[in-house]
Write an enzyme that holds these catalytic residues in place. Structure first.
Site, short mmCIF file in Angstrom:
data_model
loop_
_atom_site.label_atom_id
_atom_site.label_comp_id
_atom_site.label_asym_id
_atom_site.label_seq_id
_atom_site.Cartn_x
_atom_site.Cartn_y
_atom_site.Cartn_z
CG ASN A 208 -0.18 -0.09 2.50
OD1 ASN A 208 0.55 0.84 2.85
ND2 ASN A 208 -0.31 -1.20 3.21
CG ASP A 277 -6.69 -5.86 6.53
OD1 ASP A 277 -6.31 -6.07 7.70
OD2 ASP A 277 -7.23 -4.80 6.16
CE LYS A 287 9.64 -11.30 -14.00
NZ LYS A 287 9.37 -11.56 -15.39
CG PHE A 322 -3.11 5.28 13.30
CD1 PHE A 322 -2.20 5.10 14.32
CD2 PHE A 322 -3.16 6.52 12.67
CE1 PHE A 322 -1.35 6.12 14.72
CE2 PHE A 322 -2.31 7.55 13.05
CZ PHE A 322 -1.41 7.35 14.08
CE LYS A 336 -10.94 -0.66 10.70
NZ LYS A 336 -10.25 0.06 9.64
CE LYS A 340 -8.29 -3.52 14.14
NZ LYS A 340 -7.37 -4.26 13.28
#
Ligand code: PMT
Length: 406
Positions: A208, A277, A287, A322, A336, A340
């Protein structure tokens, strides 16, 4: 905050030198003991007498003209300072300090001090953008010097762009932050930062846009506030903050292992990393070849590191996560936080310019069990980091909820 604090204000030869008068006046009015150090070039722009009257102290210019009662004045000033603010800072002074050159009163004071040093650059836009100046700024940041600005706008040379001295208010806020007591001294904190990479084959991965800036700003702020800092970092292009122990990882699995090991001894854990995730179920050993018009990759869920840290918490630990959200920010973040087992969650608006992934600034709401604790809109990540640590300290000092998520 400023009462009795010894502040060295360095003024260099930028046309913005006149704005340093307001800075010195504001600091003096706030109760600080202000010592102004001018470079020779600055004396062509504002007379030393102006600063002497505003600060009510002798002004230092000449390295060899010792001030009354002060043997080796630049060293004693460097030792006495609680903070050094260089405003305006020219390309010249940044270059000299970056190269370790100490050839006048100001550069010798900066190089001799152990106090935090804040540079407020002001110069022509092309000078500011010059790669050599930018490299000097990066070098200085890399060894622990602090910056505020420059701002963007009309410049005295007639051009418009980045290079204006930051507003005096912002310089005061940034300098005040550097003065903060070492309220994390004796605490051990753990921070995760950056993205993870989940391999598809030996040369490709899923990842990301996390740059690591938010997590690194948290690490830098915690270190400066006196904490012993462990940083578990995914692959980023940032230099490790000085004085911080960094464990480099690549995958979510590696991040989980390092985080769980270090979390056990941490007084506070802040999970700013953007953990993938999912990961490819069967990364190819070779490859992958292009053999068809379509390819399907089966993904399996990664472990939820925050949830594991939350369920293994020990008394007194403060856990902060976060929540990167594009919609329904507060509801999703609170869900969340509870799921958590976290004390605080930083609800982070992402997917827009100036906030979240790969941005210099961030827009967040810090949420605790009792609701929002602080809200910051498009503020530098360094400022967001300070506010997060303030919220952690408030949890430690806030009484009966200590170390218990609800
Ligand atoms: O790195 P920057 O470019 O500065 O960008 C900063 C940031 C946007 C990455 C950062 O501010 C941020 O929001 N980090 C969390 C990103 C994220 O993945 O959020 P989430 O809502 O998917 O995860 C919620 C929490 O669980 C986070 O604390 C995350 O670290 C944690 N998590 C998520 C998945 C997982 N498998 N394990 C986890 O521990």
């Amino acid at each position: 905050m400023w009462e009795g604090k010894k502040v060295v204000v360095g003024v260099t030869g930028s046309i913005a030198a006149f704005k340093a008068c307001e800075l010195v006046s504001r600091l003096t009015q706030a109760g600080a003991e202000v010592h102004v150090v001018l470079t020779r070039a600055a004396t062509n722009l504002v007379a030393p007498a102006t600063f002497r009257e505003l600060s009510r102290h002798p002004v230092c210019v000449d390295l060899f003209a010792e001030l009354a009662g002060r043997p080796v004045a630049h060293v004693s000033l460097a030792e006495a300072a609680d903070v050094v603010v260089v405003a305006p800072a020219t390309a010249n002074v940044l270059g000299k300090v970056a190269a370790g050159v100490a050839d006048d009163f100001l550069t010798t004071t900066i190089i001799a001090t152990r106090a935090p040093v804040l540079f407020a650059p002001a110069m022509n836009v092309r000078m500011w953008q010059n790669p050599v100046v930018q490299a000097n700024v990066e070098r200085l940041k890399g060894v622990g010097y602090h910056f505020v600005g420059p701002a963007t706008g009309w410049l005295a040379c007639g051009e418009t762009g980045e290079g204006r001295l930051a507003p005096v208010e912002e310089i005061l806020t940034a300098a005040g932050r550097l003065l903060k007591a070492a309220d994390l001294a004796g605490r051990r904190v753990l921070i995760t930062a950056g993205p993870t990479r989940e391999p598809l084959d030996p040369v490709r991965f899923i990842s990301n846009r996390s740059s690591g800036r938010m997590g690194y700003a948290l690490a830098e702020a915690a270190r400066r506030r006196g904490a012993e800092v462990e940083l578990v970092s995914g692959p980023v292009a940032l230099a490790p903050p000085p004085g911080v122990r960094v464990t480099q990882v690549e995958t979510a699995g590696e991040m989980r292992q390092a985080t769980l090991e270090l979390a056990a001894a941490a007084d506070a854990v802040v999970l700013a990393a953007a953990v993938a995730d999912y990961r490819p179920a069967e990364p190819a050993p070779h490859k992958l070849k292009r053999t068809a018009d379509e390819a399907v990759v089966r993904l399996v869920a990664n472990p939820d590191i925050a949830r594991e840290v939350g369920s293994a918490r020990r008394p007194g630990q403060v856990l902060v996560g976060f929540a990167a959200e594009t919609e329904d920010l507060l509801r999703n973040a609170e869900a969340k936080r509870r799921a958590k087992g976290l004390d605080l969650i930083v609800a982070n608006l992402v997917g827009m310019a100036g906030s979240g992934f790969d941005a210099e600034t961030n827009s967040v709401i810090i949420l605790g069990p009792e609701g929002p604790v602080a809200e910051l809109e498009q503020r530098p990540k360094s400022e967001v980091a300070e506010r997060i640590w303030d919220a952690v300290v408030e949890r430690w000092t806030g009484g009966e909820n200590l170390g218990r998520a609800t």
